[in-house]
Design a protein around this motif. Structure first.
Motif, mmCIF file in Angstrom:
data_model
loop_
_atom_site.group_PDB
_atom_site.id
_atom_site.type_symbol
_atom_site.label_atom_id
_atom_site.label_comp_id
_atom_site.label_asym_id
_atom_site.label_seq_id
_atom_site.Cartn_x
_atom_site.Cartn_y
_atom_site.Cartn_z
ATOM 1 N N GLN A 201 -30.505 39.915 37.728
ATOM 2 C CA GLN A 201 -31.740 40.632 37.404
ATOM 3 C C GLN A 201 -32.128 40.429 35.945
ATOM 4 O OE1 GLN A 201 -32.157 44.751 39.008
ATOM 5 N NE2 GLN A 201 -30.328 44.258 40.195
ATOM 6 N N GLN A 202 -31.139 40.452 35.064
ATOM 7 C CA GLN A 202 -31.432 40.276 33.647
ATOM 8 C C GLN A 202 -31.937 38.858 33.365
ATOM 9 O OE1 GLN A 202 -31.326 42.714 31.283
ATOM 10 N NE2 GLN A 202 -30.817 44.151 32.916
ATOM 11 N N VAL A 203 -31.311 37.856 33.977
ATOM 12 C CA VAL A 203 -31.775 36.483 33.743
ATOM 13 C C VAL A 203 -33.166 36.285 34.330
ATOM 14 C CG1 VAL A 203 -30.803 35.335 35.779
ATOM 15 C CG2 VAL A 203 -31.044 34.063 33.681
ATOM 16 N N SER A 204 -33.469 36.969 35.431
ATOM 17 C CA SER A 204 -34.804 36.840 36.024
ATOM 18 C C SER A 204 -35.880 37.373 35.079
ATOM 19 C CB SER A 204 -34.869 37.574 37.371
ATOM 20 O OG SER A 204 -34.997 38.970 37.214
ATOM 21 N N TYR A 205 -35.546 38.417 34.330
ATOM 22 C CA TYR A 205 -36.505 38.969 33.355
ATOM 23 C C TYR A 205 -36.837 37.931 32.286
ATOM 24 C CZ TYR A 205 -38.129 41.568 29.269
ATOM 25 O OH TYR A 205 -38.840 41.989 28.162
ATOM 26 N N TYR A 206 -35.803 37.308 31.733
ATOM 27 C CA TYR A 206 -36.030 36.340 30.660
ATOM 28 C C TYR A 206 -36.648 35.040 31.179
ATOM 29 C CZ TYR A 206 -33.605 39.438 27.490
ATOM 30 O OH TYR A 206 -33.273 40.526 26.727
ATOM 31 N N ASP A 207 -36.308 34.660 32.401
ATOM 32 C CA ASP A 207 -36.946 33.481 33.002
ATOM 33 C C ASP A 207 -38.450 33.685 33.130
ATOM 34 O OD1 ASP A 207 -34.597 32.107 33.256
ATOM 35 O OD2 ASP A 207 -34.348 32.488 35.396
ATOM 36 N N THR A 208 -38.835 34.861 33.605
ATOM 37 C CA THR A 208 -40.257 35.164 33.788
ATOM 38 C C THR A 208 -40.964 35.257 32.443
ATOM 39 O OG1 THR A 208 -39.634 36.431 35.767
ATOM 40 C CG2 THR A 208 -41.878 36.702 34.951
ATOM 41 N N LEU A 209 -40.303 35.893 31.494
ATOM 42 C CA LEU A 209 -40.870 36.072 30.156
ATOM 43 C C LEU A 209 -41.148 34.715 29.497
ATOM 44 C CD1 LEU A 209 -41.439 38.662 28.471
ATOM 45 C CD2 LEU A 209 -39.237 38.287 27.343
ATOM 46 N N ARG A 210 -40.193 33.811 29.558
ATOM 47 C CA ARG A 210 -40.374 32.507 28.892
ATOM 48 C C ARG A 210 -41.296 31.578 29.674
ATOM 49 N NH1 ARG A 210 -36.654 28.143 30.234
ATOM 50 N NH2 ARG A 210 -35.081 28.743 31.776
ATOM 51 N N VAL A 222 -31.527 33.726 25.533
ATOM 52 C CA VAL A 222 -30.822 34.724 26.353
ATOM 53 C C VAL A 222 -30.791 34.277 27.814
ATOM 54 C CG1 VAL A 222 -30.752 37.138 27.080
ATOM 55 C CG2 VAL A 222 -31.490 36.575 24.755
ATOM 56 N N SER A 223 -31.892 33.700 28.274
ATOM 57 C CA SER A 223 -31.965 33.194 29.642
ATOM 58 C C SER A 223 -30.869 32.175 29.915
ATOM 59 C CB SER A 223 -33.345 32.562 29.886
ATOM 60 O OG SER A 223 -33.353 31.774 31.051
ATOM 61 N N ARG A 224 -30.685 31.228 29.010
ATOM 62 C CA ARG A 224 -29.688 30.171 29.217
ATOM 63 C C ARG A 224 -28.270 30.725 29.165
ATOM 64 N NH1 ARG A 224 -31.353 28.603 32.239
ATOM 65 N NH2 ARG A 224 -29.776 26.993 32.380
ATOM 66 N N PHE A 225 -28.035 31.708 28.298
ATOM 67 C CA PHE A 225 -26.700 32.316 28.211
ATOM 68 C C PHE A 225 -26.369 33.052 29.511
ATOM 69 C CE2 PHE A 225 -23.710 35.710 27.230
ATOM 70 C CZ PHE A 225 -22.734 35.043 26.496
ATOM 71 N N LEU A 226 -27.324 33.829 29.998
ATOM 72 C CA LEU A 226 -27.114 34.578 31.242
ATOM 73 C C LEU A 226 -26.983 33.635 32.438
ATOM 74 C CD1 LEU A 226 -29.680 37.465 30.685
ATOM 75 C CD2 LEU A 226 -27.193 37.656 30.598
ATOM 76 N N ALA A 227 -27.724 32.525 32.415
ATOM 77 C CA ALA A 227 -27.645 31.557 33.506
ATOM 78 C C ALA A 227 -26.235 30.977 33.620
ATOM 79 C CB ALA A 227 -28.664 30.443 33.301
ATOM 80 N N ALA A 228 -25.573 30.785 32.483
ATOM 81 C CA ALA A 228 -24.205 30.261 32.512
ATOM 82 C C ALA A 228 -23.280 31.247 33.230
ATOM 83 C CB ALA A 228 -23.711 30.007 31.091
ATOM 84 N N ILE A 229 -23.418 32.526 32.909
ATOM 85 C CA ILE A 229 -22.611 33.548 33.600
ATOM 86 C C ILE A 229 -22.945 33.546 35.083
ATOM 87 C CG2 ILE A 229 -22.066 36.002 33.764
ATOM 88 C CD1 ILE A 229 -22.847 36.310 30.839
ATOM 89 N N ASN A 230 -24.232 33.483 35.383
ATOM 90 C CA ASN A 230 -24.683 33.504 36.774
ATOM 91 C C ASN A 230 -24.105 32.329 37.558
ATOM 92 O OD1 ASN A 230 -26.375 34.817 38.779
ATOM 93 N ND2 ASN A 230 -27.735 33.067 38.633
ATOM 94 N N GLY A 231 -24.095 31.159 36.924
ATOM 95 C CA GLY A 231 -23.569 29.973 37.596
ATOM 96 C C GLY A 231 -22.082 30.075 37.869
ATOM 97 N N LEU A 232 -21.326 30.517 36.866
ATOM 98 C CA LEU A 232 -19.881 30.667 37.040
ATOM 99 C C LEU A 232 -19.561 31.702 38.119
ATOM 100 C CD1 LEU A 232 -18.840 30.661 33.267
ATOM 101 C CD2 LEU A 232 -18.318 28.870 34.940
ATOM 102 N N MET A 233 -20.301 32.796 38.111
ATOM 103 C CA MET A 233 -20.054 33.846 39.098
ATOM 104 C C MET A 233 -20.520 33.423 40.487
ATOM 105 S SD MET A 233 -20.744 37.459 37.108
ATOM 106 C CE MET A 233 -19.659 38.332 38.243
ATOM 107 N N GLY A 234 -21.579 32.636 40.548
ATOM 108 C CA GLY A 234 -22.078 32.170 41.834
ATOM 109 C C GLY A 234 -21.074 31.283 42.540
#
Length: 274
Positions: A201-210, A222-234
């Protein structure tokens, strides 16, 4: 009623951002303090773009045909699987938007269930579980029917948005919940999934914002940092689901959180104003 529309290049930027949501970039860090400043215009624009992104990229009949084809025993082609993946991604992005930007911070019941069932159906055909495919295809035949589709679209366009204070408080509450969960040395599958939902949800906010403001460098960072966490967790969550389906390890079994993921989450909490 949500009426704002964006140019094609804006929705294309969002498509690209969503495509990169699981890309692990080891070189990206965070600003010293994450800025929580927001305006009512940002909330309105972000929700409007997420809604447009879903409306323009998901065709009811096409999505239903893909589910029915797979359920009939005919394997989807590589192109069809990609088409399904992209439509499901748009569902997920709009569900995140509802949880972030709507006053009640909840996805609509019908829309939320459809999103969940699309994911379960995808898990079924990825892991070749015919019973799972059949079960969720039956549900999706109902949830993707024309009457429900029309009702869902109407409700999506007639939604009450959150105030700025309410929106910021929601984001802070999510981070507090994340902090509580990862304080545990081991997480169940459900707890792991709850952490990933917060990150998504947090990465979606920054993706939309940028996507709306491509010059916003902090949003991209911030989007790219959160995406890394999202990818590892996915990747880890896919393993957990497969292990559960094959009876190798129950989803409810607590397991240690990977150290790389934990360190990134702890840095996020250290930089996020609570």
């Amino acid at each position: 009623m949500i009426e704002k529309r964006f140019a094609p290049e804006v929705t294309q930027r969002l498509f690209t951002a969503v495509e990169e949501d699981d890309y692990v970039d080891a070189q990206v860090s965070l600003p010293p303090v994450i800025d929580l400043h927001c305006t009512s215009e940002i909330i309105q624009s972000n929700y409007a773009l997420c809604l447009q992104f879903w409306e323009e990229g998901v065709q009811r009949r096409d999505l239903l045909d893909l589910t029915l084809k797979q359920a009939s025993g005919v394997e989807l082609s590589a192109a069809e699987r990609l088409q399904y993946k992209y439509m499901r991604a748009r569902y997920k992005h709009l569900r995140f938007a509802q949880r972030l930007y709507l006053q009640k911070h909840q996805a609509g019941f019908l829309f939320g269930k459809t999103t969940v069932y699309l994911g379960r159906f995808q898990d079924g055909f990825r892991n070749q579980k015919k019973d799972v495919i059949t079960f969720y295809a039956r549900l999706l035949r109902v949830y993707l029917s024309s009457p429900i589709w029309g009702l869902v679209r109407y409700r999506l366009r007639h939604s009450r948005l959150a105030s700025v204070d309410n929106f910021v408080a929601c984001r802070q509450a999510q981070m507090q919940a994340l902090k509580t969960i990862i304080a545990k040395p081991k997480l169940t599958g459900r707890e792991f999934h709850d952490v990933r939902k917060i990150i998504s949800q947090q990465v979606s906010y920054y993706d939309t914002l940028r996507s709306i403001d491509p010059e916003n460098r902090e949003a991209r960072q911030v989007s790219r940092f959160l995406a890394a966490i999202n990818g590892l967790m996915g990747d880890k969550h896919d393993e957990m689901v497969a292990d559960d389906m094959e009876n190798r390890l129950a989803y409810a079994t607590p397991v240690a959180l990977d150290e790389d993921i934990r360190q990134r989450l702890e840095l996020l909490l250290a930089r996020f104003p609570l």
